[in-house]
Design an enzyme around this catalytic site. Structure first.
Site, short mmCIF file in Angstrom:
data_model
loop_
_atom_site.label_atom_id
_atom_site.label_comp_id
_atom_site.label_asym_id
_atom_site.label_seq_id
_atom_site.Cartn_x
_atom_site.Cartn_y
_atom_site.Cartn_z
N GLU A 1 1.25 5.98 12.41
CA GLU A 1 -0.14 5.61 12.76
C GLU A 1 -0.29 4.11 13.07
O GLU A 1 -1.01 3.74 13.99
CB GLU A 1 -1.06 5.99 11.59
CG GLU A 1 -2.53 5.92 11.92
CD GLU A 1 -3.38 6.50 10.80
OE1 GLU A 1 -3.20 7.69 10.47
OE2 GLU A 1 -4.21 5.76 10.27
N ASP A 2 0.40 3.28 12.33
CA ASP A 2 0.11 1.83 12.40
C ASP A 2 1.25 0.96 12.91
O ASP A 2 1.09 -0.27 12.98
CB ASP A 2 -0.31 1.32 11.02
CG ASP A 2 -1.64 1.91 10.57
OD1 ASP A 2 -2.44 2.30 11.44
OD2 ASP A 2 -1.88 2.01 9.35
N ASP B 1 -3.43 8.49 -1.10
CA ASP B 1 -3.92 7.50 -0.13
C ASP B 1 -5.38 7.15 -0.43
O ASP B 1 -5.77 5.97 -0.45
CB ASP B 1 -3.78 8.08 1.28
CG ASP B 1 -3.93 7.05 2.38
OD1 ASP B 1 -3.68 5.86 2.13
OD2 ASP B 1 -4.28 7.45 3.51
N HIS C 1 3.87 6.99 5.16
CA HIS C 1 2.68 7.67 5.68
C HIS C 1 1.94 6.92 6.77
O HIS C 1 1.25 7.54 7.59
CB HIS C 1 1.71 8.05 4.54
CG HIS C 1 0.81 6.95 4.08
ND1 HIS C 1 1.21 5.96 3.22
CD2 HIS C 1 -0.48 6.67 4.38
CE1 HIS C 1 0.21 5.13 3.00
NE2 HIS C 1 -0.84 5.54 3.69
N ASP C 2 2.05 5.60 6.82
CA ASP C 2 1.33 4.85 7.85
C ASP C 2 2.25 4.33 8.95
O ASP C 2 1.81 3.56 9.81
CB ASP C 2 0.56 3.67 7.22
CG ASP C 2 -0.79 4.09 6.64
OD1 ASP C 2 -1.39 5.06 7.16
OD2 ASP C 2 -1.25 3.44 5.68
N HIS D 1 0.81 -1.22 0.00
CA HIS D 1 0.00 0.00 0.00
C HIS D 1 0.85 1.28 0.00
O HIS D 1 0.67 2.13 -0.89
CB HIS D 1 -0.99 -0.06 1.17
CG HIS D 1 -1.68 1.22 1.47
ND1 HIS D 1 -2.58 1.80 0.61
CD2 HIS D 1 -1.60 2.06 2.53
CE1 HIS D 1 -3.03 2.93 1.13
NE2 HIS D 1 -2.45 3.11 2.29
P1 NDP Z 1 -11.53 0.98 8.68
O1 NDP Z 1 -10.83 2.25 9.04
O2 NDP Z 1 -11.58 -0.09 9.69
O3 NDP Z 1 -10.92 0.41 7.33
C1 NDP Z 1 -10.55 1.21 6.26
C2 NDP Z 1 -9.08 1.45 6.27
O4 NDP Z 1 -8.39 0.20 6.27
C3 NDP Z 1 -8.60 2.17 5.06
O5 NDP Z 1 -8.70 3.57 5.24
C4 NDP Z 1 -7.17 1.68 4.92
O6 NDP Z 1 -6.41 2.51 5.77
C5 NDP Z 1 -7.19 0.28 5.52
N1 NDP Z 1 -7.22 -0.86 4.60
C6 NDP Z 1 -6.57 -2.04 4.79
N2 NDP Z 1 -6.85 -2.91 3.83
C7 NDP Z 1 -7.68 -2.30 2.97
C8 NDP Z 1 -8.30 -2.73 1.76
N3 NDP Z 1 -8.11 -3.95 1.24
N4 NDP Z 1 -9.11 -1.85 1.13
C9 NDP Z 1 -9.31 -0.62 1.64
N5 NDP Z 1 -8.75 -0.16 2.79
C10 NDP Z 1 -7.94 -1.01 3.46
O7 NDP Z 1 -12.99 1.19 8.27
P2 NDP Z 1 -13.79 2.49 8.05
O8 NDP Z 1 -13.03 3.46 7.27
O9 NDP Z 1 -15.06 2.05 7.51
O10 NDP Z 1 -13.91 3.09 9.52
C11 NDP Z 1 -14.79 2.72 10.44
C12 NDP Z 1 -16.05 3.53 10.27
O11 NDP Z 1 -16.89 2.71 9.48
C13 NDP Z 1 -16.76 3.89 11.52
O12 NDP Z 1 -16.52 5.22 11.85
C14 NDP Z 1 -18.22 3.65 11.17
O13 NDP Z 1 -18.84 4.88 10.85
C15 NDP Z 1 -18.20 2.82 9.95
N6 NDP Z 1 -18.66 1.47 10.12
C16 NDP Z 1 -19.58 1.02 9.23
C17 NDP Z 1 -20.07 -0.24 9.28
C18 NDP Z 1 -21.03 -0.67 8.26
O14 NDP Z 1 -21.32 -1.85 8.16
N7 NDP Z 1 -21.54 0.22 7.42
C19 NDP Z 1 -19.64 -1.17 10.33
C20 NDP Z 1 -18.64 -0.63 11.19
C21 NDP Z 1 -18.19 0.65 11.08
P3 NDP Z 1 -4.84 2.86 5.55
O15 NDP Z 1 -4.68 3.60 4.28
O16 NDP Z 1 -4.53 3.69 6.76
O17 NDP Z 1 -4.18 1.54 5.55
ZN ZN Z 2 -2.77 4.61 3.80
#
Ligand code: NDP
Ligand code: ZN
Length: 178
Positions: A62-63, A120, A58-59, A32
């Protein structure tokens, strides 16, 4: 070839070595950050070394266990400050609040951080289209697209190529998940 860029890639690979993305294949996490740098350089035409290094890093804060001091010592103030600008405050436990803060902070980010943010969001939308988190239904995917749209609204006017790519992904997401 810039030796510092290679050092950045090696550092990020080491920091993310035990992490996986959320897709069905559990892809290596480092794919990523490398994808961001690839989008910036080869689709956005960005050659700014600090932006490309910050994209790869960038991550890390954070991670992973990486600290800002560690990045500053190895890669200097500028790269570190861009990374910090795109780092969520994990001391805020409510994820919905963190996501709302990204929307609010985006317009005030530096030009460099806006580029990293754009890349991103492009990479994450592409992932959700091509290799989504394993348990996400269409509603959850659409919710993510709508949130990304609100973040990117705050960085418009930064890079026409990247914004066009982002907009095409929005259309695709709306078609696929609505
Ligand atoms: P997450 O933050 O848990 O997951 C998204 C993040 O995961 C991305 O921003 C990315 O971050 C990382 N990532 C890792 N693998 C992948 C992949 N294969 N594809 C895309 N992203 C990936 O989820 P949400 O952004 O949805 O955040 C949670 C929010 O979702 C809550 O605030 C709530 O509002 C909502 N929610 C909704 C639900 C529903 O069913 N509708 C259920 C639960 C929560 P990075 O770039 O940092 O790696
Ligand atoms: Zn990212």
């Amino acid at each position: 070839m810039n030796p510092e860029f290679i050092k950045v890639v090696a550092f990020a690979a080491e920091k993310h070595k035990t992490q996986r993305r959320k897709d069905a294949d559990s892809s290596p996490y480092i794919n990523h950050p490398i994808a961001l740098a690839n989008v910036l350089a080869n689709e956005g035409g960005i050659i700014d070394h600090n932006v490309l290094c910050a994209a790869v890093l960038h991550d890390t804060i954070e991670d992973t266990q990486t600290t800002a001091e560690e990045l500053r010592g190895l890669f200097g103030d500028k790269i570190t400050s861009i990374v910090l600008e795109v780092t969520d405050d994990k001391s805020i436990k409510d994820k919905a609040v963190r996501k709302q803060l990204q929307v609010e902070h985006a317009p005030h980010a530096s030009h460099e951080a806006k580029l990293v943010k754009l890349a991103d969001k492009i990479c994450n939308l592409r992932d959700i289209l091509a290799s989504p988190p394993a348990n996400w239904d269409s509603e959850r995917k659409l919710e993510y697209f709508k949130w990304a749209e609100r973040v990117v609204a705050g960085v418009r006017g930064t890079n026409a190529y990247l914004e066009k790519i982002f907009d095409a992904l929005l259309v695709e997401g709306n078609k696929s998940f609505s």
